[in-house]
Design an enzyme around this catalytic site. Sequence first.
Site, mmCIF file in Angstrom:
data_model
loop_
_atom_site.group_PDB
_atom_site.id
_atom_site.type_symbol
_atom_site.label_atom_id
_atom_site.label_comp_id
_atom_site.label_asym_id
_atom_site.label_seq_id
_atom_site.Cartn_x
_atom_site.Cartn_y
_atom_site.Cartn_z
ATOM 1 C CB CYS A 140 94.849 -75.964 75.047
ATOM 2 S SG CYS A 140 93.835 -75.609 73.585
ATOM 3 C CG ASN A 145 81.955 -76.476 73.476
ATOM 4 O OD1 ASN A 145 82.882 -75.696 73.301
ATOM 5 N ND2 ASN A 145 81.334 -76.597 74.632
ATOM 6 C CB THR A 196 94.663 -69.194 67.330
ATOM 7 O OG1 THR A 196 95.134 -69.431 68.668
ATOM 8 C CG2 THR A 196 95.862 -68.998 66.418
ATOM 9 N N GLY A 197 94.269 -66.535 69.194
ATOM 10 C CA GLY A 197 95.010 -65.473 69.867
ATOM 11 C C GLY A 197 96.273 -65.990 70.522
ATOM 12 N NE ARG A 236 89.700 -74.493 66.691
ATOM 13 C CZ ARG A 236 88.733 -74.166 67.546
ATOM 14 N NH1 ARG A 236 87.584 -74.823 67.525
ATOM 15 N NH2 ARG A 236 88.911 -73.186 68.411
#
Length: 333
Positions: free
Chosen positions: A152, A183, A210-211, A233
């Site tokens: 996303c 989750n 994050t990639g 996050r």
Amino acid sequence: MARVAINGFGRIGRLVYRIIYERKNPDIEVVAINDLTDTKTLAHLLKYDSVHKKFPGKVEYTENSLIVDGKEIKVFAEPDPSKLPWKDLGVDFVIESTGVFRNREKAELHLQAGAKKVIITAPAKGEDITVVIGCNEDQLKPEHTIISCASCTTNSIAPIVKVLHEKFGIVSGMLTTVHSYTNDQRVLDLPHKDLRRARAAAVNIIPTTTGAAKAVALVVPEVKGKLDGMAIRVPTPDGSITDLTVLVEKETTVEEVNAVMKEATEGRLKGIIGYNDEPIVSSDIIGTTFSGIFDATITNVIGGKLVKVASWYDNEYGYSNRVVDTLELLLKM
């Protein structure tokens, strides 16, 4: 008529189904769902959603199926995809949304079971192609059998990176996604291989990896090696924003950057990247169908060549729309 199975009926799997239901494309039929739980639970989670609210249709269930508006969808709870009856059901496409079967060897288990193509709703390894609509969907070919829709976050920023690079030339850059919890975090402090994700998701700001930045180069190869980034996050269930700061070759201004992006969002990126010039917050973009929404109020430029932009995105619903878009593109081949 394309016959579709969804493997993994979690946040993305359920929203992909919901979008297919809402679009009512006569050429797509969801015939099966595989998830390691019972049909009562799946029906309840489809019907009621804490973020996206109640499902718009009638949801019922039997021991081995979901029934939506009177139409039966077979349900399985098989951990080994190679044992699923995709051949018997005539499955053309599998939406692989477990987050588990992300490399070629594992995704091919669906092909062994009789499916024709697999669309992975995550970054993958060994895939035939990674597709981000707005960047490289024109490279999709009929012979591609394992397709990744990236993440996303990659979808939220890659089309913007492509425009900025074409117009100004990106030398290097860093991105930070301020991302709702998922989750793959703990509700309370409990073990996790990422010790920060082990901490309670709803009460902490959690830096993690994050990639997405490196994955941008898969769909915008001109920026390979030029971008990196991280994720933070935060305690929201949905709605995220990607902050991108880049050094560019060509001098520019805030006004020019915004004008270039506005033109793109009204042209080639229409329906993919939105444009905002109001002081919105994350809850305002929940339920939007864009991969990202360029926020012109945040754009900043220092010294003509250091450029900051930002892109809001519904990390669940916006991304799931692109997954269905990818499915529809494959249908036309």
